[in-house]
Enzyme design. Sequence first.
Site, PDB file in Angstrom:
ATOM      1  CG  ASN A   7      -5.154   3.345   8.533  1.00  0.00           C
ATOM      2  OD1 ASN A   7      -5.248   2.345   7.825  1.00  0.00           O
ATOM      3  ND2 ASN A   7      -4.753   4.511   8.061  1.00  0.00           N
ATOM      4  NE  ARG A  62      -3.388   2.538   2.548  1.00  0.00           N
ATOM      5  CZ  ARG A  62      -3.420   3.350   3.590  1.00  0.00           C
ATOM      6  NH1 ARG A  62      -2.840   2.983   4.723  1.00  0.00           N
ATOM      7  NH2 ARG A  62      -4.018   4.513   3.524  1.00  0.00           N
ATOM      8  CG  HIS A 106      -1.290   9.072   3.384  1.00  0.00           C
ATOM      9  ND1 HIS A 106      -1.307   7.708   3.618  1.00  0.00           N
ATOM     10  CD2 HIS A 106      -0.996   9.638   4.588  1.00  0.00           C
ATOM     11  CE1 HIS A 106      -1.011   7.478   4.885  1.00  0.00           C
ATOM     12  NE2 HIS A 106      -0.813   8.646   5.495  1.00  0.00           N
ATOM     13  CD  GLU A 116      -4.591   7.549   9.731  1.00  0.00           C
ATOM     14  OE1 GLU A 116      -4.073   8.638  10.041  1.00  0.00           O
ATOM     15  OE2 GLU A 116      -4.154   6.456  10.124  1.00  0.00           O
ATOM     16  CD  GLU A 144      -1.595   4.063   7.953  1.00  0.00           C
ATOM     17  OE1 GLU A 144      -1.347   4.465   9.099  1.00  0.00           O
ATOM     18  OE2 GLU A 144      -1.747   4.813   6.968  1.00  0.00           O
ATOM     19  CE1 TYR A 178       0.104   2.687  13.316  1.00  0.00           C
ATOM     20  CE2 TYR A 178      -1.937   3.849  12.778  1.00  0.00           C
ATOM     21  CZ  TYR A 178      -0.697   3.354  12.400  1.00  0.00           C
ATOM     22  OH  TYR A 178      -0.266   3.510  11.112  1.00  0.00           O
TER      23      TYR A 178
END
Length: 1643
Positions: A1412, A1180, A1225, A1270, A1479, A1414
């Site tokens: 995404n 990606r 992005h 995002e 991600e 985290y």
Amino acid sequence: MDFLSVNLEYNCASSKSFAQELRSLQTSAGNLPILLYKMPVRDCILSEHQLLGDLLQVLWRNSLNIMGCDMKNVLDGLDMHDSPVRTEVRKSYENIFQKFGDQASDDDLFLTKGFLPGFQWATSSESFKVEGGWLEGGKGETIWDQFGHEGQAFANHTADLACDSYNKVDIDVYLLQSLGVNTYQFSISWARIFPSGHKDSLSEEGALYYDNLIDALIESGIQPVATLYHWDLPQALQDDGGWTNPSIVAAYKDYAAFCFHRYGNRVKSWNTFSSPWVVSHAGYGTGVHAPGIKDYVTASYQVTHNIVKSHAEAWHVYNDNYRTTQGGKVGIALNSDWAEPADVDKPEDKEAAERYLQFMLGWFAHPIFIDGDYPEVLKTQIEKKRNECPSSAPAVLPTFTDEEKSRIKGTSDFFGLNHYTSRLVSSSVGGCTPGPEGVGDFQAKVDPSWPATASDWIYSMPTGLRSLLNYIKTKYLAINNLPIYITGNGMPTDDIFNDTSRIEYMGGYISEALKAIELDKVDVQRFTVQSLMDGFEGNKGYSERFGLHHVNFVDSYRPRTPKQSAYFFAQIIEQNGFVLHKQDHFEGVKISPPRRSTPLPPSEVPSASKSVWEKFTPQKKFDRQMYHYGNFSQDFLWGVSSSAYQIEGGWNADGKGPSVWDTFTQKPGSGIPADADGNEACDSYNRLDEDLYMLQALKVKTYRFSLSWSRIFPNGRRESLNQKGVDYYNRLINGLLARKITPMVTIYHWDLPQALQDIGGWQNVEMINIFNDYCDFCFATFGDRVKFWMTMNDPQGLAWLGYGTGQIPPNIKEPGTAPYQVAHNLIKAHATAYHTYDNKYRASQRGMVSIALNAEWVEPKDINVPRDLVAADRAMQFNLGWFAHPIFKNGDYPEAMKAQVLVKSELQGLSQSRLPSFTEEEKNSIKGTADMFCVNHYTTRIVTHITGLLSPHSYQNDWDFTEEQESDSPATAIKNQRAVSWGLRRLLNWIMEEYGDPEIYITDNGGATTAKTTWDDIDRVFFYKTYINEALKAYELDGVMLKGYTARSLMDSFEWLNGYTVGYGFYHVDFTDPNKPRTPKLSAHFYFQLMKDNGFPITEDEKMLYGEFPQGFLWSSATAAYQIEGGWRADGKSLSIWDKFAHTPLKIFNSDNGDIACDSYNKIDEDIAILKQLGVNHYRFSISWTRVLPDGTTNHINEVGFRYYDRLVNALLAANIQPHITLYHWDLPQALQNVGGWENDTIVQRFRDYADVMFSRLGDRVKLWVTINEPYNVAMIGHGYGVAAPGISFRPGTLPYIVAHNLIKAHAEAWHLYNDKYRGRQNGKVSITINSDWSEPRNPYKQEDIDAARRIMQFYIGWFAHPIFNGDYSEMMKTIIRERSLAAGLTKSRLPEFTPEEIKRIKGTHDYFGFNHYTTVLAFPVDYGNLQHYDADRGAGTYVDRTWLDSGSGWLKVTPFGLRRILNFIKEEYGNPTIIITENGVSERGPTDLKDSHRSYYYEKYINQVLKAYRLDNVDVRGYTAWSLMDNLEWATGFSERFGLFYVNRSDPNVPRVAKESVSFFSTIINCNGFPDPASGPHDCLKPKPEATSAPENDNSVNFLGLRLSPEEAETGLNTTFALLLVAATGAICLSIGCFFTKRRSK
């Protein structure tokens, strides 16, 4: 002699003397039970109703062992003859006595008898009164929800939150354990299980709540009693007529069948209904209750009719289907007053009283228990009224068919009775008035002498209960002989905590139940006190309080605090009545004989224990922080602590002498905040039962407390013995043992008798023998029950702070000599006391003796600096070694300390050391004088070597080191006492190494919070999680012989120099309230669970799941253009907003920028090589908009820039790696930003045009697209907070919403473009990538925090996912922003609205869910007032758990469990879409380390959570992308945070990529397509390969000119060769022609 029988006068004017005289009698009789066989009353106001209550307070509140009392004489002593009303009462009582005239006098029976063994003591609650969570888990609306929302309850109260019991199962069960009940009656919310009332609407989440409650009760040894219906009908059923509609019978039957089936294997006692009369009367008759229907003519009777039939059907369901297998009982809980004739001499009043009972109790009881039909009295009376009132009959009574009668009769296995009060009933003419009194021709009233309550309908008349029980026995149970369960009895009070009227009420009613059992042989098997806690009392809202526990309805946590009645009821339960029975003997924990260690040699300088620093200090932070799962030994001793001066109060009570702390605190100017003192403290001297109640709830194994020297010996010496002080500790010790809690006793905890300080205190060597005599007395007096002794607590602190700095009493300031002198005497005093125990008591008592030493851990500031290491060792010797070295090693001070003080003394010109010396005899006496190592620990400090001052002479200056805080750790409420949990493990290891591996008990450890932190003490929870986990590591991983842990402290108390400004307690104490109420904090529940688990057993979240992902699973790694490409002005690329942002001063850390970055623009081959090494099958990456469309429009396409991506895509495909392209992005062309960027809605068309170019140019080869990465960060980080490009922060309440609006529309247009124009021939997939943390409530027991977590999710992931996947913004977002906007005076919402056409066009614009993720956060509510800001709209703050591992990014904590949970959230919230994780990764910061074990750990744990989501939860997850392929520019943090699998050496102009260890780890996961089970043996995928590839490649090569080439390469070679041949042929022809013409010219 078994008890002492006395005749003792009670004088109202001196009740305290009465209590003291009783205590003296009991003490002199050796604590034998006392029977007061006669007790005349003197000097009392004869009309004073409080007399009985005052007397009972004396008997019950002073921990007296009273086995019986002559209450008849007390009652006879009251002058009742002057009041005509009282005469009437006497006559009404005579009527009762006549009924049982053959029974003996029984007025004092309740103080001399107990209930039968196995009697069921219960308390209760009702779902709508306590649960709250009115919208949780899909719960349906109930009639009480609507009732409250319509403002019909008192002060517009609602049951929306109530007591928040829906979120507090553990907390409520904790309360029940405190009480000691063996039974708990609760009701099930019909609408929580079947939201619509019908079985097809089952809410599994609602059903699970009751599973959890029932399981928790059973695990705690409490029998669950479930009520199926307690007034809270689903509103959906009420909309169809509710209980007036006959169809409800079938609906109720289905509901009951579900409950029996689901819970009946654990619930053995069922109430079908509770107080159904109230439903018929108040709900459908008077209308004062929900559903508020006023129809006493028809509806009320029809409701009863359907309830009775419903009950019968439920009973038959159980009887036919479940009784055989489950073995339970099903009954009904009927409410009834007792009715007495107003005039016992009037037959008509007696008949009226009987009618009263039949209209209330008989209405339901007669059909069920007699003959299946209504009582004749009721039917006759209604028929009479029908005849008297032909045009307006006041009552219409339905009839049962013969079949129905037969089915109803006998449908109960017990008689459940709710009883609260009585009535005096007289005959009257009711006329044609509807309602019981009108139809029944009676009137009811109360005797004004009956004590009133806070309820206008409850008056205390306990004898009515006995009469009613006998009536039920005679009337309804004469044949079937069923047991009676008292299923509800209680009253509300206005008193918050000191509810003495409830105590009197309970005592009276319980005693009448006992009389009915003992004297009348009524089979009563259960007594239920209503209720466990205050709740929502229907139409009275929260204005009436029935609870044994006070609930603070102002505080969103809804803390529960025991009232005095809770302590009283707990005592009743403990005694099984009113008589104190001899408890089963419990000696405490069995003590193994202490290990006699051989004497140890003195410590070296530095000590050999420096190996602890050498082992642990070089640890990586990741290794240091790693949480450990495991358990302590089964005999591990969990405890809690207190100390006498801090909690007891009673500073001069009952002969106690003053201590040095009394003297200090009572002098003005002590320096203690608010001039606080311990005069009352927690008042534990007078509240022993309350302290025992708390300890019983916690279920600790040990309780560490200290003895007040001056309470036992007021002047410090034996001749001043104060027996009352001794009695207090005897009661405490006996109370502990009765609860199977082992006492751990500290003989001396700083509170020296002032009389001893007056002779010099610990500076006087006489103190050694004086202390020994005190210890001798304690051993002799308490040692038969106390097996754990600590002679003194923290003598180091006393020596230095009390005699050196003078900060604490006795406030001596002689820092150079007194601390050493005092320590010398303390050590010798301890040793002498130890030998006294050893010589006189050990053989018979078999206990252990030690000393509790305080020890902070120290770390050298730089482990590589030798003198810092020596300084750290010296610090340990000056602190812990000062006392531990003599006692545990060789009887003498540590060599480091002796040498240090000697040198300092010599440099100061002294002839000898200021440190005293022990003689050889003393050394031999001191060494080995401890049976275990007791250590108190709180914090860790950093030490550095210095040369200390020579003047003034000071213990501190002798150190030659300086201390500083460990600044990376959280602060506590105590200055310089940071929560450095990892220091505990190191300290325990040091003790093991230094002192010969002794058995260690942590005798004090805790974290202080400010007084403002009352109940929700999450920081204390984190303190204990981290510290105790470090203790577990020491025990399990390092082999430390850790035997016990004691938390400080049981409750908030007087914290020495900090007064009451900080607290360490598991219980909050309100020191402003004279009752000193104790309320359990969140940490109490945490510690209780920790002890129950005996450590930290591995959680389901942490367990590995072995298995594979589906074939074709997408394995990828990701990058972004600006972060890696560089070439910022190369080949026609124009400026992006990140180019400008990065070149703006102070925007990027370290002034980094992406001008070169990883130079990927020039390194396609290198990037392909590392992708192949990694073994991914997808890559990606993002397109730089400005590289292909320099001004952001299609006016000019930069072909050179485009060719970079063309080559990259081709190179990927050639390597069997599929490209996954992100169009945007974050790097918007600056040219577009100059015209408004994402704020300008023309951006939508610009983005569509840009997408069109990319789809058309690359779509034939690219099958996976992300439109925008995002969007949250674009909108909020870039346009709200302004810490990312374009850096706008001045309109945070509007601009982010506008930007987000346009981002969503731009995405939708790009998707439709692809769908309409390209999908047919390209067959790719297009979506958007949305990022989000997972959010959990900071306090999982708190609805407010749960709601905050939900808001975070809706304002984060939902902001973008909801419009795209569900259509439009979520209702939560729309409502909150609109309401806050209007409240601020705006005319409309700040959140833009989509038109209906836009909603339709946006919804469904996805082919997968790009996600995404985290990390996880903990949420809590924050009120920003009227601030117009995204954060204020969200109304939530975030927090992190200290046990979560750190990363290189402050915002990123390692929380794998959150990924599985948010994947499930996406599944449930957005219709189970296909998910590609686009991600996920972790960062590091600091020096480069290719051994990135933390990253391997991160990927293993997170990917395993993805596997769980796929395999266990059926989440449709199809791919996983690691962020990131290589270290790159991490936006505003520059190159300081590194997420890469590959290290990029930016100091080398070639920026080479170097694999970190995680590359191999991640590639193995890819190669195995998951996690092969090691139990199945080595898997082929784990075998090392020379070079990893993403997937096996088919060998389709061909031989071309002797070379092995791919078909494509061969084709290219052939074409090239052919072209060259053409060129050569053409050249040859031209050459021939040229030669020909040349020849011709030459001719």
